[in-house]
Scaffold this motif. Structure first.
Motif, short mmCIF file in Angstrom:
data_model
loop_
_atom_site.label_atom_id
_atom_site.label_comp_id
_atom_site.label_asym_id
_atom_site.label_seq_id
_atom_site.Cartn_x
_atom_site.Cartn_y
_atom_site.Cartn_z
N THR A 1 0.84 -1.20 0.00
CA THR A 1 0.00 0.00 0.00
C THR A 1 0.87 1.25 0.00
O THR A 1 1.63 1.49 0.93
CB THR A 1 -0.95 0.03 1.21
N VAL A 2 0.76 2.01 -1.09
CA VAL A 2 1.31 3.36 -1.16
C VAL A 2 0.10 4.27 -1.17
O VAL A 2 -0.73 4.21 -2.07
CB VAL A 2 2.16 3.57 -2.42
N HIS A 3 -0.04 5.10 -0.16
CA HIS A 3 -1.29 5.82 0.06
C HIS A 3 -1.09 7.32 0.05
O HIS A 3 0.00 7.83 0.28
CB HIS A 3 -1.91 5.39 1.39
N ASN A 4 -2.18 8.02 -0.21
CA ASN A 4 -2.19 9.48 -0.16
C ASN A 4 -3.64 9.93 0.01
O ASN A 4 -4.48 9.59 -0.82
CB ASN A 4 -1.58 10.08 -1.43
N GLU A 5 -3.94 10.63 1.09
CA GLU A 5 -5.30 11.09 1.38
C GLU A 5 -6.30 9.93 1.41
O GLU A 5 -7.42 10.04 0.91
CB GLU A 5 -5.73 12.14 0.36
N GLY A 6 -5.87 8.81 2.00
CA GLY A 6 -6.78 7.69 2.22
C GLY A 6 -7.00 6.77 1.04
O GLY A 6 -7.78 5.81 1.14
N SER A 7 -6.33 7.03 -0.09
CA SER A 7 -6.52 6.16 -1.25
C SER A 7 -5.19 5.59 -1.70
O SER A 7 -4.13 6.05 -1.30
CB SER A 7 -7.17 6.95 -2.40
N LEU B 1 4.13 10.63 -0.69
CA LEU B 1 5.09 11.74 -0.63
C LEU B 1 6.43 11.31 -0.03
O LEU B 1 7.48 11.82 -0.42
CB LEU B 1 4.49 12.90 0.18
N ASP B 2 6.39 10.35 0.89
CA ASP B 2 7.64 9.82 1.44
C ASP B 2 8.33 8.91 0.42
O ASP B 2 9.56 8.95 0.27
CB ASP B 2 7.35 9.02 2.72
N ALA B 3 7.54 8.11 -0.30
CA ALA B 3 8.12 7.24 -1.33
C ALA B 3 8.82 8.07 -2.40
O ALA B 3 9.90 7.71 -2.88
CB ALA B 3 7.04 6.37 -1.96
N ALA B 4 8.23 9.20 -2.75
CA ALA B 4 8.81 10.06 -3.79
C ALA B 4 10.20 10.53 -3.41
O ALA B 4 11.10 10.60 -4.26
CB ALA B 4 7.90 11.26 -4.03
N VAL B 5 10.41 10.84 -2.14
CA VAL B 5 11.74 11.27 -1.68
C VAL B 5 12.76 10.16 -1.89
O VAL B 5 13.89 10.41 -2.34
CB VAL B 5 11.69 11.69 -0.20
N LEU B 6 12.36 8.91 -1.62
CA LEU B 6 13.29 7.81 -1.79
C LEU B 6 13.65 7.59 -3.26
O LEU B 6 14.80 7.29 -3.58
CB LEU B 6 12.74 6.52 -1.17
N PHE B 7 12.69 7.74 -4.15
CA PHE B 7 13.01 7.63 -5.58
C PHE B 7 14.05 8.67 -5.97
O PHE B 7 14.99 8.39 -6.73
CB PHE B 7 11.75 7.78 -6.43
N ARG B 8 13.90 9.88 -5.46
CA ARG B 8 14.89 10.92 -5.78
C ARG B 8 16.25 10.58 -5.19
O ARG B 8 17.29 10.72 -5.87
CB ARG B 8 14.42 12.29 -5.25
#
Length: 293
Positions: A162-168, A201-208
Motif C-alpha cells: 500500500t502506497v497511500h495518499n489522502e486515504g486512497s 510523498l515519502d516514497a517520492a523522496v526515496l526515488f529521488r
C-alpha cells in the motif's frame, strides 16, 4: 539532472515528478493521452507522447535523459490473463530502457514490491519473488539490476503493498473500493497477516535519493509502516464507510487473493541508515481516516 519518468501522472508518479522538480531536476514524462500530457505540463514537466508498449519512444526518452525512473504499470488485476499481459508489457519496457543506458553510467531506477520473508520482516537483501502472479516483475527488475555490470547505475525501489495518499491507493485502497461495492469491509483469513505501507510523498523522496546517490545494483525499501494487520486496516475502512467488518473468502480478490492472504511485513532500516531517508507523512491507519463515507 534531466530525468525521463514513466508513469509520471499516477498516484506515485505525480509525487515523484513534483519531488524531482522541487529539488532542481527537470523532467521529461511519458504521456499516453492528451489528458496525461496536459497533467504533465501543468506539473511543470515536459510530456513525451507514447505508451509503455511504444518501445522506440521509451528508447528515445531514455537516450535524451541524464537518468530514468520507471514507474508505469497498467494495474489491470481483473483477470490472471490481464495481469500476465501487464507484467509482460512492463518487462519489455524495462529491457528497452535498460539497453538504451548500457555503458553510460547513468542512473536507472525501477520499481518492484517488498518481498515476503516467512516469520520475519523482509529486508533489502532478500530476493524479490520470481514466481506467482506477479513474479515476472521480479524477473524483469532482477535483470535490470544486473545491468550494473554493463555500465548502468541501476537501483530498485521496492514499494510496499500500500502506497497511500489522502486515504486512497494500494491494496488498502482496493479494500476500500470492494467495501463500497459490497457493503462489507472484508479481509482474507483471520486478518492477522501484516501489510507494510508508505505515504506517496515519502516514497517520492526515496526515488529521488536513489536516482541521485544509490550505488549500482542496489535495492531499497520504501517502507514507513513495517506491517499493519489487515483486519486493523479493514476496521478503519468499515468505520469510515459505516459497513460491517468481517472475514471474506480469498477468492473475493481474484488473482491477488493469495498475495492478499500472505503475511508480508518489511523493514527499511538499511535504507534509512544508508540513504538518510526519513518518512515524515501520516501512517496508513492515520491516512485512512481521510476516507469519506
Amino acid at each position: 539532472m534531466r530525468v525521463f519518468v514513466t508513469g509520471g501522472t499516477g498516484l506515485i508518479g505525480s509525487t515523484v515528478v513534483a519531488e524531482l522538480l522541487g529539488n532542481g531536476h527537470t523532467v521529461l514524462a511519458l504521456a499516453r493521452s492528451d489528458a496525461s500530457a496536459q497533467a504533465v505540463e501543468a506539473a511543470g514537466a515536459e510530456p513525451l507522447r507514447g505508451s509503455l508498449t511504444d518501445l522506440d519512444v521509451l528508447r528515445a526518452g531514455a537516450a535524451q535523459a541524464d537518468g530514468v525512473i520507471h514507474l508505469a504499470f497498467s494495474n489491470d488485476f481483473s483477470s490472471p490473463e490481464a495481469l500476465a499481459r501487464a507484467v509482460s508489457e512492463e518487462s519489455a519496457a524495462i529491457a528497452a530502457l535498460g539497453e538504451t543506458l548500457v555503458g553510460s553510467d547513468r542512473p536507472f531506477v525501477t520499481v518492484s514490491g517488498t518481498p515476503a520473508a516467512p516469520g520475519r520482516a523482509s529486508t533489502e537483501t532478500d530476493p524479490v519473488p520470481t514466481d506467482g502472479p506477479v513474479g515476472g516483475r521480479g524477473v524483469a527488475v532482477t535483470a535490470a539490476l544486473d545491468l550494473a555490470s554493463r555500465g548502468v547505475r541501476t537501483a530498485a525501489v521496492r514499494l510496499p503493498r500500500t502506497v497511500h495518499n489522502e486515504g486512497s491507493g494500494g491494496f488498502a485502497g482496493m479494500l476500500t473500493g470492494i467495501a463500497r461495492q459490497s457493503g462489507v469491509s472484508g479481509y482474507p483469513g483471520d486478518g492477522t497477516q501484516r501489510w507494510p505501507a508508505v505515504h506517496a510523498l515519502d516514497a517520492a523522496v526515496l526515488f529521488r535519493l536513489a536516482l541521485e546517490a544509490a550505488p549500482a545494483g542496489t535495492s531499497w525499501h520504501a517502507v514507513a509502516d513495517e506491517g499493519d494487520a489487515v483486519r486493523d486496516i479493514a476496521a478503519v475502512i468499515g468505520r469510515r464507510l459505516g459497513v460491517p467488518v468481517e472475514s471474506v473468502p480469498e477468492e473475493t480478490y481474484g488473482p491477488l487473493g493469495p498475495v492478499f492472504a500472505n503475511d508480508q511485513p518489511s523493514s527499511s532500516a538499511h535504507t534509512r541508515q544508508t540513504l538518510g531517508w526519513q518518512p515524515k507523512h501520516p501512517s496508513l491507519l492515520e491516512d485512512l481516516e481521510n476516507i469519506g463515507s
